[in-house]
Each structure stands twice: as structure tokens, then as C-alpha cells.
Design an enzyme around this catalytic site. Structure first.
Site, PDB file in Angstrom:
ATOM      1  N   ALA A 232       0.631  -1.020   0.142  1.00  0.00           N
ATOM      2  CA  ALA A 232      -0.008   0.012  -0.066  1.00  0.00           C
ATOM      3  C   ALA A 232       0.996   1.313   0.065  1.00  0.00           C
ATOM      4  CB  ALA A 232      -0.759  -0.060   1.159  1.00  0.00           C
ATOM      5  N   LYS A 233       0.199   2.424  -0.290  1.00  0.00           N
ATOM      6  CA  LYS A 233       0.965   3.452  -0.395  1.00  0.00           C
ATOM      7  C   LYS A 233       1.773   3.875   0.770  1.00  0.00           C
ATOM      8  CE  LYS A 233      -2.544   5.822  -2.648  1.00  0.00           C
ATOM      9  NZ  LYS A 233      -3.051   4.615  -3.102  1.00  0.00           N
ATOM     10  N   ARG A 234       1.147   3.491   2.053  1.00  0.00           N
ATOM     11  CA  ARG A 234       1.617   3.828   3.400  1.00  0.00           C
ATOM     12  C   ARG A 234       2.901   3.201   3.676  1.00  0.00           C
ATOM     13  NH1 ARG A 234      -3.188   0.700   4.185  1.00  0.00           N
ATOM     14  NH2 ARG A 234      -2.715  -1.393   4.988  1.00  0.00           N
TER      15      ARG A 234
END
Length: 286
Positions: A232-234
Site C-alpha cells: 500500500a502507499k503507506r
């Protein structure tokens, strides 16, 4: 001419795993003589500017597509028309369950594998009139399982329950919209992450009810983070703008390193080369 497709949701920038899946969808379509079409699945949360950034990133890694881009937000009446048709055929019913009630029902002992057990399937008019919330619309499924064809897994038989066609807030549900859109775009090959495998039997069954030929699927292994969870982008530096080495990383993960662009990759790549295991990506390795 039949088509393959990629259908991102414009909720933010695509990360390197999304780009990899998009590239695989393009490779499968182009290598099998299909058109490649693009669809923006914007019925839910939309982050301003993200659609254009996503399209720019896909173009930057060499993807091109045929015909105009389809946007789900422009097709609400088409989805509603399909629901009306199914309702006229006695194939839907109103569901007044809250999210909590649905979770409780899906975890009940008599609900197979978390399926919705039909709590609202046979409500009387009096019982419906007593409800104080707007209903969702569910499909009145006539089967409990359906078999789809997956190019990597062969025949896959999975659960079909009375799934939602339109949510209680009036928004068409994902399973309905994608089936209607794939039919409209001539999509007969769907390449996507294998986290969506279990939704394919529902979609194949609905396609059949709508008079469409169910597509052939290719559910490819996901990109995972170092903890083994879905990337994920996190997770850090995972977008194209943050990864100057994105192209090299993606092509190496597909077993075709040292290619300069998508056209060169297409010349060398074969569908049999798709990895069968997830790609573990460490964003700290710049």
C-alpha cells in the site's frame, strides 16, 4: 474485437504493485490480439487530480489503450436499468440489514463461509413498511456456487450468495457495475490481483443472468510488503514519482529484466512467464 482492460479507482496515486498489474493486463491483451480498454471506477471516494495522475503514470510506463476512457460515474442510469430488468424478472429483493447485522449474519453458524444468509429474502410488505431505513437491493441468486475459468488456476468454483446490486445509499455496487461495464466494453479477458478471485464466481453468474458470456480471468499474485501484507502507499516510497527505478523493478519481477520499454517487453514476454508467487517489494531499497 474482444478486449482486456484495466480499471483503477481514482482514490490516490497508483503504487508500483498497481502499475505492475496494469502492465500485466496490457501484456495479456496485446499478446493475444485483443484491444486494451481503460475504465475509471469512480463510484466511490475520488481524490481530486488522482485520475489524471494515474493515467499519466500508466502512459509513462508505456501503456496505451483503445477508444475513449469509460467512467462509471457517467453510467448510473445504465446500472439502474439493469437492476430494473432483474427486478421485473423477480431476481432481486430489498435488504434492510445494517452493516453490523450483515456481519453478524455472515458469521452465524448457518451461513456458509460467511455468505449472506437471506435474512431479508422473504420479508412481507408489512415487515418492509416497518423498516426505518432505505433498503439495499440484493440479487435473488438461484445458485450457491458458480465456476469460472482462470488462466493460471484452471477451473475455479466459488461461492455465490445474494450479493448487493445497489447499496442503501443508492450507489450501484461493484459486482454489478464491473459486469455491466465489461459487457459494454467487450471485455472477455480480465487480468487483476488474486485478492479478487473469490468475487469472480459472483460476477460470472451475474454476467450469465444478464445474457453476457462470462469472461476468462487471470488472477495474478499481488505485490506484498516486507511483512507479507498487501503493498500500500503507506508502506513508503512506492509510487512512480518516488521510484526512479520502478520500470526496472517491475520488469525484473516479471522475469524479463533489461528491457527498455513496453514494446520491447511485449516482444519478449509470454503469458506462461507470469510468476505464480507474490512479489515481495521492499520500498527501502532505493
Amino acid at each position: 474485437m474482444p478486449a482486456g482492460r484495466f480499471a483503477p479507482s481514482p482514490s490516490g496515486d497508483l503504487h508500483i504493485g498497481n502499475l505492475r498489474t496494469g502492465l500485466l493486463a496490457w501484456l495479456f491483451a496485446r499478446s493475444t490480439g485483443r484491444r486494451f480498454v481503460m475504465r475509471v471506477e469512480d463510484l466511490d471516494r475520488v481524490k481530486p487530480g488522482s485520475e489524471q495522475r494515474q493515467l499519466d503514470d500508466l502512459a509513462a510506463i508505456g501503456l496505451d489503450w483503445d477508444g475513449p476512457i469509460m467512467r462509471q460515474s457517467e453510467r448510473r442510469e445504465i446500472y439502474d436499468a439493469q437492476i430494473r430488468m432483474l427486478t421485473a424478472a423477480g431476481m432481486t429483493y430489498e435488504c434492510f440489514c445494517t452493516r453490523r447485522e450483515i456481519l453478524q449474519a455472515a458469521s452465524a453458524p448457518h451461513a456458509p463461509d460467511g455468505a449472506y444468509p437471506g435474512t431479508c429474502r422473504d420479508l412481507t410488505a408489512t415487515e418492509k413498511a416497518a423498516k426505518d431505513r432505505p433498503p439495499a437491493i440484493r440479487l435473488r441468486s438461484q445458485v450457491t456456487e458458480f465456476t469460472i475459468v482462470d488462466q493460471l488456476r484452471g477451473l475455479f468454483r466459488g461461492q455465490v450468495d445474494d450479493f448487493v446490486l445497489r447499496r442503501s445509499d443508492g450507489v450501484p455496487a461493484y459486482n454489478l457495475a464491473v459486469v455491466v461495464d465489461d459487457g459494454a466494453q467487450g471485455v472477455d479477458q480480465i487480468v487483476r490481483g488474486d485478492d479478487l478471485l473469490t468475487s469472480a464466481p459472483r460476477q460470472g453468474y451475474l454476467a450469465q443472468l444478464l445474457g453476457l458470456t462470462p469472461a476468462t480471468y487471470v488472477h495474478v499474485p499481488l505485490a506484498l510488503n516486507v511483512e507479507g501484507k498487501r503493498l500500500a502507499k503507506r508502506d513508503g516510497a512506492v509510487t512512480l514519482r518516488e521510484r526512479p527505478d520502478a520500470w526496472a523493478l517491475i520488469t525484473a519481477s516479471l522475469g524479463v529484466p533489461d528491457v527498455k520499454n513496453a514494446e520491447e517487453l511485449l516482444e519478449q514476454w509470454k503469458p506462461t512467464q507470469v510468476p505464480r508467487d507474490p512479489w515481495v517489494f521492499d520500498p527501502s531499497n532505493l
